[in-house]
Design an enzyme around this catalytic site. Sequence first.
Site, mmCIF file in Angstrom:
data_model
loop_
_atom_site.group_PDB
_atom_site.id
_atom_site.type_symbol
_atom_site.label_atom_id
_atom_site.label_comp_id
_atom_site.label_asym_id
_atom_site.label_seq_id
_atom_site.Cartn_x
_atom_site.Cartn_y
_atom_site.Cartn_z
ATOM 1 N N LYS A 1 0.815 -1.223 0.000
ATOM 2 C CA LYS A 1 0.000 0.000 0.000
ATOM 3 C C LYS A 1 0.841 1.262 0.000
ATOM 4 O O LYS A 1 0.428 2.290 -0.533
ATOM 5 C CB LYS A 1 -0.951 0.018 1.209
ATOM 6 N N LYS B 1 -5.189 -10.276 -6.826
ATOM 7 C CA LYS B 1 -6.343 -10.346 -5.936
ATOM 8 C C LYS B 1 -7.480 -9.444 -6.429
ATOM 9 O O LYS B 1 -7.223 -8.341 -6.898
ATOM 10 C CB LYS B 1 -5.865 -9.884 -4.547
ATOM 11 N N LYS C 1 -10.885 -3.747 -4.195
ATOM 12 C CA LYS C 1 -11.666 -2.513 -4.330
ATOM 13 C C LYS C 1 -10.892 -1.443 -5.089
ATOM 14 O O LYS C 1 -11.481 -0.573 -5.704
ATOM 15 C CB LYS C 1 -11.959 -1.933 -2.935
HETATM 16 P P1 AMP Z 1 -11.190 -5.154 3.355
HETATM 17 O O1 AMP Z 1 -12.128 -4.674 2.327
HETATM 18 O O2 AMP Z 1 -9.764 -5.079 2.929
HETATM 19 O O3 AMP Z 1 -11.462 -4.562 4.701
HETATM 20 O O4 AMP Z 1 -11.504 -6.699 3.503
HETATM 21 C C1 AMP Z 1 -12.626 -7.187 4.199
HETATM 22 C C2 AMP Z 1 -12.570 -8.689 4.270
HETATM 23 O O5 AMP Z 1 -12.674 -9.252 2.956
HETATM 24 C C3 AMP Z 1 -11.283 -9.252 4.861
HETATM 25 O O6 AMP Z 1 -11.591 -10.383 5.644
HETATM 26 C C4 AMP Z 1 -10.487 -9.653 3.651
HETATM 27 O O7 AMP Z 1 -9.574 -10.694 3.929
HETATM 28 C C5 AMP Z 1 -11.590 -10.130 2.730
HETATM 29 N N1 AMP Z 1 -11.183 -10.013 1.327
HETATM 30 C C6 AMP Z 1 -10.851 -8.869 0.664
HETATM 31 N N2 AMP Z 1 -10.525 -9.140 -0.616
HETATM 32 C C7 AMP Z 1 -10.664 -10.483 -0.778
HETATM 33 C C8 AMP Z 1 -10.496 -11.380 -1.877
HETATM 34 N N3 AMP Z 1 -10.116 -10.946 -3.082
HETATM 35 N N4 AMP Z 1 -10.724 -12.698 -1.663
HETATM 36 C C9 AMP Z 1 -11.140 -13.150 -0.443
HETATM 37 N N5 AMP Z 1 -11.313 -12.362 0.617
HETATM 38 C C10 AMP Z 1 -11.085 -11.051 0.479
#
Ligand code: AMP
Length: 344
Positions: free
Chosen positions: A115, A207, A210
Site C-alpha cells: 500500500k 487479488k 476494491k
Molecule cells: P477489506 O475490504 O480489505 O477490509 O476486507 C474485508 C474482508 O474481505 C477481509 O476479511 C479480507 O480478507 C476479505 N477479502 C478482501 N478481498 C478479498 C479477496 N479478493 N478474496 C477473499 N477475501 C477477500
Amino acid sequence: MAKFPELVFSGVQPTGNLHLGNYLGALKRFVEMQATHSCLYCVVDLHAMTMPHDPETLRRTTREVTAAFVACGVDPKKNVVFNQSRVGEHAELAWIFDCVARLGWLNRMTQFKEKAGKDREAASIGLYNYPVLMAADILLYRATHVPVGEDQRQHLELTRDIAQKFNNDFAASIAERGWGDAFFPLPEGLIQGPAMRVMSLRDGTKKMSKSDPSEYSLIALTDDADTIAQKIRKAKTDAEPLPSEVEGLTSRPEAENLVGIYAALADEAKADVLRRFGGGQFSQFKNALAELTVAKLTPIRAEILRLNADPGFVDSILADGARKAQAIAKPNMDAVKDIVGLIR
Ligand code: AMP
Ligand code: TRP
C-alpha cells in the site's frame, strides 16, 4: 494456557464498494458463524483513514458497509454490529500495543509495503501502524476466532505475537490480579474454503480488490444481473476445456479462480464442481456461474439498496451495536490498565 470462551470478531474497511471477494472471504462466513457463536462485526472506520480519504465519503461508506452486513444476513440483534471509532478503547488499546509490538515485526508486514508503494517515507504513520490497531480490535474483546480472507493471515500472526508478548511481559501482574497465566487469548484465523483469495476476473494472479481501476476485474455486491452476467462472460480464461480433477487446475489461475467462486457460492468442493463441468467448454461453465452468481447476489443487492435508502435505520443499528461493544470493551480495558500500571 487458560481457556477462553469462544468469541468471534471480524472487521471490514469502509473503503468503497464491497465485492464478491469480500462476500466469499468474509461476509458469507460471518453469517455462518452467527449460528454457533457470539460474534462482533465491526466497520473499521479508523483503518479507512490510513489512506487519504474524503470525510463525507467515509460517513456514507460506513453506513453502506453496515447495510451490506445486514443484507448478507448478519443479524444485528443476535450479533454486535458497530463502527470502530465509536468505541474509544480500540485506539486506547492500540497505543498500549504500540509499546508492546516491535519495530522489526511491523517492518515485515507485506500489506504495508504494497500500500505504501515506492515512496515509503510519504506513507502515513497510521498505515504503518494499521496491524497494531487490528490486533487491538480483536484483543479488546479477547476474541478467539477471526473469519477473514487469506490476505489477512500475516496480520493475524502479528496479533498472536502481540498477545503472547503482552502475556509474557506482564505475567506477574496478570497472575497477581487473578487472570491466571494469560490475559489475552491467541486468536485463530478462520481462513478456510475454496474462495479465501478471490482473484481479479481480468488477471488470475491478482487479488480481486476494491482499488483495482478496471471495473471488469470485480463483481460488486451492488451490480445488477446484466452487469454480473457480462463481467463473467468477459472474464479471462485460457484455451483449454475445464479439467475433471482439481490437480488439472494447477498453473491455470483463471480457471482455478472461477471454479473456486462457483464452489464457494454453491457450498460445494471444487472437486464436485469439476465432476459436473469437467471436460466441458468454458462458455458453458460461465453461463452456469453467471446464473448462480446472479441468483445469490440479486436478493443481497435488493436489500442493500433498500437499506441505503434508510440511513436512520442503519444508524440505529450502529448506535445499538456501539453500546453493546462498549459494555465488553470497558471492563477489559480497565483490566489492561490495571495490569500495566495505569491509575484510573
Ligand atoms: P477489506 O475490504 O480489505 O477490509 O476486507 C474485508 C474482508 O474481505 C477481509 O476479511 C479480507 O480478507 C476479505 N477479502 C478482501 N478481498 C478479498 C479477496 N479478493 N478474496 C477473499 N477475501 C477477500
Ligand atoms: N485489516 C482487515 C482488512 O483489511 C480489516 C480489519 C481491521 C479486521 N480490524 C480487523 C479484520 C479485525 C479482522 C479482525 O480486511
